[in-house]
Design a protein around this motif. Structure first.
Motif, PDB file in Angstrom:
ATOM      1  N   ALA A  24      43.398  20.230  69.874  1.00 34.56           N
ATOM      2  CA  ALA A  24      43.911  19.441  68.749  1.00 34.56           C
ATOM      3  C   ALA A  24      45.075  20.161  68.073  1.00 34.56           C
ATOM      4  N   PHE A  25      44.939  21.462  67.847  1.00 34.78           N
ATOM      5  CA  PHE A  25      46.021  22.227  67.221  1.00 34.78           C
ATOM      6  C   PHE A  25      47.276  22.188  68.086  1.00 34.78           C
ATOM      7  N   ALA A  26      47.129  22.410  69.394  1.00 34.78           N
ATOM      8  CA  ALA A  26      48.285  22.400  70.287  1.00 34.78           C
ATOM      9  C   ALA A  26      48.895  21.002  70.347  1.00 34.78           C
ATOM     10  N   GLY A  27      48.064  19.971  70.380  1.00 39.40           N
ATOM     11  CA  GLY A  27      48.565  18.596  70.428  1.00 39.40           C
ATOM     12  C   GLY A  27      49.310  18.200  69.174  1.00 39.40           C
ATOM     13  N   ILE A  28      48.743  18.536  68.022  1.00 42.26           N
ATOM     14  CA  ILE A  28      49.408  18.226  66.757  1.00 42.26           C
ATOM     15  C   ILE A  28      50.729  18.978  66.664  1.00 42.26           C
ATOM     16  N   GLY A  29      50.736  20.232  67.093  1.00 40.24           N
ATOM     17  CA  GLY A  29      51.972  21.013  67.079  1.00 40.24           C
ATOM     18  C   GLY A  29      53.032  20.417  67.980  1.00 40.24           C
ATOM     19  N   ALA A  30      52.634  19.972  69.178  1.00 38.38           N
ATOM     20  CA  ALA A  30      53.590  19.359  70.106  1.00 38.38           C
ATOM     21  C   ALA A  30      54.139  18.053  69.540  1.00 38.38           C
ATOM     22  N   ILE A  31      53.285  17.276  68.896  1.00 35.07           N
ATOM     23  CA  ILE A  31      53.735  16.019  68.292  1.00 35.07           C
ATOM     24  C   ILE A  31      54.734  16.287  67.167  1.00 35.07           C
ATOM     25  N   LEU A  32      54.438  17.266  66.317  1.00 36.37           N
ATOM     26  CA  LEU A  32      55.344  17.579  65.211  1.00 36.37           C
ATOM     27  C   LEU A  32      56.694  18.088  65.711  1.00 36.37           C
ATOM     28  N   VAL A  33      56.672  18.951  66.721  1.00 31.09           N
ATOM     29  CA  VAL A  33      57.933  19.446  67.276  1.00 31.09           C
ATOM     30  C   VAL A  33      58.695  18.295  67.933  1.00 31.09           C
ATOM     31  N   GLY A  34      57.994  17.425  68.660  1.00 29.81           N
ATOM     32  CA  GLY A  34      58.643  16.279  69.294  1.00 29.81           C
ATOM     33  C   GLY A  34      59.273  15.346  68.282  1.00 29.81           C
ATOM     34  N   ILE A  35      58.558  15.066  67.191  1.00 28.68           N
ATOM     35  CA  ILE A  35      59.118  14.216  66.134  1.00 28.68           C
ATOM     36  C   ILE A  35      60.380  14.839  65.567  1.00 28.68           C
ATOM     37  N   HIS A  36      60.350  16.135  65.345  1.00 29.44           N
ATOM     38  CA  HIS A  36      61.529  16.819  64.803  1.00 29.44           C
ATOM     39  C   HIS A  36      62.707  16.729  65.777  1.00 29.44           C
ATOM     40  N   LEU A  37      62.443  16.936  67.062  1.00 33.73           N
ATOM     41  CA  LEU A  37      63.531  16.902  68.041  1.00 33.73           C
ATOM     42  C   LEU A  37      64.125  15.504  68.170  1.00 33.73           C
ATOM     43  N   PHE A  38      63.277  14.482  68.239  1.00 33.61           N
ATOM     44  CA  PHE A  38      63.787  13.114  68.352  1.00 33.61           C
ATOM     45  C   PHE A  38      64.489  12.675  67.077  1.00 33.61           C
TER      46      PHE A  38
ATOM     47  N   LEU B  27      59.177  21.228  61.771  1.00 30.41           N
ATOM     48  CA  LEU B  27      59.358  22.046  62.964  1.00 30.41           C
ATOM     49  C   LEU B  27      58.563  23.346  62.863  1.00 30.41           C
ATOM     50  N   ARG B  28      58.643  24.009  61.735  1.00 28.27           N
ATOM     51  CA  ARG B  28      57.932  25.281  61.572  1.00 28.27           C
ATOM     52  C   ARG B  28      56.426  25.088  61.643  1.00 28.27           C
ATOM     53  N   THR B  29      55.924  24.039  61.011  1.00 21.71           N
ATOM     54  CA  THR B  29      54.490  23.763  61.062  1.00 21.71           C
ATOM     55  C   THR B  29      54.066  23.447  62.489  1.00 21.71           C
ATOM     56  N   GLY B  30      54.866  22.685  63.207  1.00 24.93           N
ATOM     57  CA  GLY B  30      54.566  22.363  64.600  1.00 24.93           C
ATOM     58  C   GLY B  30      54.540  23.588  65.481  1.00 24.93           C
ATOM     59  N   ILE B  31      55.483  24.486  65.276  1.00 25.05           N
ATOM     60  CA  ILE B  31      55.528  25.717  66.065  1.00 25.05           C
ATOM     61  C   ILE B  31      54.313  26.583  65.767  1.00 25.05           C
ATOM     62  N   ILE B  32      53.918  26.673  64.503  1.00 25.52           N
ATOM     63  CA  ILE B  32      52.737  27.461  64.140  1.00 25.52           C
ATOM     64  C   ILE B  32      51.494  26.882  64.796  1.00 25.52           C
ATOM     65  N   PHE B  33      51.342  25.542  64.759  1.00 21.84           N
ATOM     66  CA  PHE B  33      50.188  24.912  65.396  1.00 21.84           C
ATOM     67  C   PHE B  33      50.198  25.133  66.903  1.00 21.84           C
ATOM     68  N   LEU B  34      51.380  25.058  67.526  1.00 24.32           N
ATOM     69  CA  LEU B  34      51.472  25.317  68.962  1.00 24.32           C
ATOM     70  C   LEU B  34      51.066  26.739  69.297  1.00 24.32           C
ATOM     71  N   ILE B  35      51.540  27.690  68.516  1.00 25.95           N
ATOM     72  CA  ILE B  35      51.197  29.095  68.757  1.00 25.95           C
ATOM     73  C   ILE B  35      49.699  29.313  68.602  1.00 25.95           C
ATOM     74  N   LEU B  36      49.111  28.736  67.558  1.00 26.66           N
ATOM     75  CA  LEU B  36      47.668  28.874  67.360  1.00 26.66           C
ATOM     76  C   LEU B  36      46.872  28.219  68.490  1.00 26.66           C
ATOM     77  N   GLY B  37      47.258  27.003  68.844  1.00 27.28           N
ATOM     78  CA  GLY B  37      46.521  26.276  69.870  1.00 27.28           C
ATOM     79  C   GLY B  37      46.640  26.905  71.248  1.00 27.28           C
ATOM     80  N   LEU B  38      47.863  27.220  71.652  1.00 26.94           N
ATOM     81  CA  LEU B  38      48.058  27.812  72.973  1.00 26.94           C
ATOM     82  C   LEU B  38      47.606  29.272  73.012  1.00 26.94           C
TER      83      LEU B  38
END
Length: 69
Positions: free
Chosen positions: A45-59, A2-13
């Motif tokens: 790519a960074f935003a997409g990877i972050g969204a995928i990681l956060v989604g995996i964590h939530l599901f 989750l933390r890695t996904g959030i960091i990637f989302l912040i960087l990408g967006l």
């Protein structure tokens, strides 16, 4: 994850939003020099990877809670 996904989302967006204010991450300018202006693809790519990681964590979290009951 989750933390890695959030960091990637912040960087990408953030890389999309910050140029509107005249600021940019230095990390993405390096990618622009390497790929010849392809930094937008890296931002996506960074935003997409972050969204995928956060989604995996939530599901995964919802699945674990439902099987415990």
């Amino acid at each position: 994850m989750l933390r890695t996904g959030i960091i990637f989302l912040i960087l990408g967006l953030g890389a999309f939003i910050l140029p509107l204010f005249g600021i940019q991450f230095k990390l993405f300018t390096v990618f622009g020099k390497i790929f010849g202006g392809g930094e937008t693809f890296v931002e996506i790519a960074f935003a997409g990877i972050g969204a995928i990681l956060v989604g995996i964590h939530l599901f995964k979290g919802n699945k674990d809670k439902s099987s415990a009951a």
